[in-house]
Design an enzyme around this catalytic site. Structure first.
Site, PDB file in Angstrom:
ATOM      1  N   HIS A  98      91.596  63.727  31.110  1.00 16.57           N
ATOM      2  CA  HIS A  98      90.234  63.184  30.915  1.00 16.57           C
ATOM      3  C   HIS A  98      89.911  62.061  31.902  1.00 16.57           C
ATOM      4  CE1 HIS A  98      89.818  65.616  27.393  1.00 16.57           C
ATOM      5  NE2 HIS A  98      90.753  64.982  26.717  1.00 16.57           N
ATOM      6  N   ASP A 127      97.652  70.352  21.359  1.00 13.06           N
ATOM      7  CA  ASP A 127      96.643  70.204  20.295  1.00 13.06           C
ATOM      8  C   ASP A 127      95.913  71.521  20.008  1.00 13.06           C
ATOM      9  OD1 ASP A 127      95.621  69.792  22.856  1.00 13.06           O
ATOM     10  OD2 ASP A 127      94.702  67.854  22.411  1.00 13.06           O
ATOM     11  N   ASP A 187      95.064  72.438  27.317  1.00  8.82           N
ATOM     12  CA  ASP A 187      94.839  71.451  26.259  1.00  8.82           C
ATOM     13  C   ASP A 187      93.621  71.884  25.432  1.00  8.82           C
ATOM     14  OD1 ASP A 187      95.530  68.254  25.663  1.00  8.82           O
ATOM     15  OD2 ASP A 187      93.420  68.755  25.282  1.00  8.82           O
ATOM     16  N   HIS A 234      91.204  70.164  24.473  1.00  9.21           N
ATOM     17  CA  HIS A 234      89.969  69.533  24.963  1.00  9.21           C
ATOM     18  C   HIS A 234      89.711  69.908  26.421  1.00  9.21           C
ATOM     19  CE1 HIS A 234      91.627  66.767  21.830  1.00  9.21           C
ATOM     20  NE2 HIS A 234      90.372  66.769  21.424  1.00  9.21           N
TER      21      HIS A 234
HETATM   22  C1  SP5 Z   1      94.591  64.155  26.049  1.00 13.98           C
HETATM   23  C2  SP5 Z   1      93.815  64.411  24.812  1.00 13.98           C
HETATM   24  O1  SP5 Z   1      94.132  65.343  24.076  1.00 13.98           O
HETATM   25  N1  SP5 Z   1      92.814  63.580  24.522  1.00 13.98           N
HETATM   26  C3  SP5 Z   1      92.048  63.768  23.341  1.00 13.98           C
HETATM   27  C4  SP5 Z   1      90.885  62.841  23.267  1.00 13.98           C
HETATM   28  C5  SP5 Z   1      90.089  63.102  22.014  1.00 13.98           C
HETATM   29  N2  SP5 Z   1      89.267  61.996  21.693  1.00 13.98           N
HETATM   30  C6  SP5 Z   1      88.374  62.157  20.571  1.00 13.98           C
HETATM   31  C7  SP5 Z   1      89.102  62.254  19.279  1.00 13.98           C
HETATM   32  C8  SP5 Z   1      88.214  62.240  18.058  1.00 13.98           C
HETATM   33  C9  SP5 Z   1      89.110  62.236  16.847  1.00 13.98           C
HETATM   34  N3  SP5 Z   1      88.459  62.000  15.599  1.00 13.98           N
HETATM   35  C10 SP5 Z   1      89.140  61.213  14.575  1.00 13.98           C
HETATM   36  C11 SP5 Z   1      90.648  61.373  14.443  1.00 13.98           C
HETATM   37  C12 SP5 Z   1      91.252  60.335  13.508  1.00 13.98           C
HETATM   38  N4  SP5 Z   1      92.704  60.316  13.561  1.00 13.98           N
HETATM   39 ZN    ZN Z   2      93.554  67.282  23.987  1.00 13.65          ZN
END
Ligand code: SP5
Ligand code: ZN
Length: 342
Positions: free
Chosen positions: A161, A284, A195, A197
């Site tokens: 990211h 993930d 990944d 995301h």
């Molecule tokens: C590298 C990677 O996998 N980055 C992921 C970034 C995601 N960021 C947003 C996450 C939103 C999660 N929502 C609440 C989770 C509470 N534990």
């Molecule tokens: Zn991710």
């Protein structure tokens, strides 16, 4: 399989993170993620684990601006000099949209100019850990350039990211981009990002380049982070037109559906005929990941590894996300053993 990792990742350990309408949530991108992976690798007979070599800052500066690197180096101390709180990490809430105008101004205060969101807390050791993570990726890149068929870079913090001049989504320096940029002096590179995301940083960094092909399978950004990139219509620009390919996916993707799309992505990688393959591996995608909503099983992850291996390209796999920590190590082993043909 050669594996690189650095204990310096432990220096990056923010005490909490902040999400929309939530405060002080435990930081999901935590050091225990690496512990889970190392424990599982330790039980295999094939993991040869080494410390990274130090390539210095030059290959990092081939991807990130000097201002970005300087920010990472100084932001925590700058913030501490105006903040009396102990044991916290710097989480600015002001983020720049108009970068041209902002850059012409005088950015003298530690603030959120170099961040896209609030999930990149800068702790005392964040710069040290991020630089070490990049060295881990570069060491793996050098190993495949030296003839290793497949190498794993256990990077933490992750990177996909992070853009040229922005941190975001737990990422500070784009390890995959730094490795791919370094490898690109030896031939064409393909980056496959699995990944959960969309790898918006990697997308932006190589968007106008034909010598680095980027393809990514991920949750549709219309419903999930990073929201502002990763759409199917984004296919590259300028000399890079046609050299970017996104597969935005719905919730509930199972092994069969995912592997079918992966095969299409891998066919396009094969057609591009790269000298090296860089895989951003986020676990993930696993069913039950707290941040994801796919239904990929351990067996499915193993089959992803096998599918990647069928390309028969010198391949480096770089750790990105994966937050179901109890299963993370076993999932990484499933992927890597698939790559090894085990
Ligand atoms: C590298 C990677 O996998 N980055 C992921 C970034 C995601 N960021 C947003 C996450 C939103 C999660 N929502 C609440 C989770 C509470 N534990
Ligand atoms: Zn991710």
């Amino acid at each position: 399989m050669k594996i690189y990792t650095s204990k310096a990742h432990e220096c990056h350990n923010p005490p909490f993170e902040i999400f929309t309408s939530q405060e002080h949530v435990a930081y999901d991108e935590a050091p225990r993620r690496v512990e889970s992976i190392l424990a599982a690798l330790g039980k295999t007979g094939w993991a040869e684990i080494s410390e990274p070599r130090d390539f210095g800052l030059e290959p990092i500066l081939a991807v990130h601006s000097a201002a970005h690197l300087n920010y990472l180096r100084t932001a925590y101390e700058d913030w501490r000099s105006v903040s009396p709180v102990e044991g916290m990490a710097f989480i600015p809430y002001k983020h720049s949209v108009d970068r041209e105008t902002a850059l012409k101004g005088d950015i003298t205060e530690p603030d959120g100019f170099f961040m896209t969101d609030m999930t990149v807390p800068i702790a005392p050791g964040t710069f040290t850990a991020a630089c070490a993570s990049a060295q881990v990726a570069l060491s793996a890149a050098q190993a495949i350039q030296n003839g290793e068929p497949s190498v794993y870079a256990l990077c933490r913090p992750p990177g996909h990211h992070a853009g040229r001049e922005v941190c975001g989504g737990y990422c500070f320096l784009n390890n995959a981009a730094i490795a791919a940029q370094w490898l690109s002096q030896y031939g064409k590179i393909a980056i496959l990002d699995i990944d959960y995301h969309a790898g918006n940083g990697t997308q932006a960094i190589f968007y106008e380049r034909a010598d680095v092909y980027v393809t990514s399978l991920h949750a549709d950004p219309a419903r999930k982070y990073p929201r502002f990139a990763g759409y199917a219509h984004e296919t590259g620009a300028g000399p890079g037109a046609g050299y970017h390919k996104n597969y935005p996916l719905p919730a509930g993707m199972d092994d069969a559906a995912y592997l079918c799309i992966l095969e299409e992505a891998l066919d396009l990688v094969a057609k591009y005929d790269p000298a090296y393959l860089v895989v951003s591996t986020g676990m993930d995608i696993y069913a039950g990941d707290p941040l994801g909503d796919f239904a990929i099983t351990r067996q499915g992850i193993h089959r992803i590894g096998q599918a990647i291996a069928r390309l028969r390209l010198p391949t480096m796999l770089i750790q990105e996300g994966g937050y179901q920590v109890d299963e993370l190590g076993n999932n990484v082993v499933a992927l890597l053993s698939g790559c090894l043909g085990n």
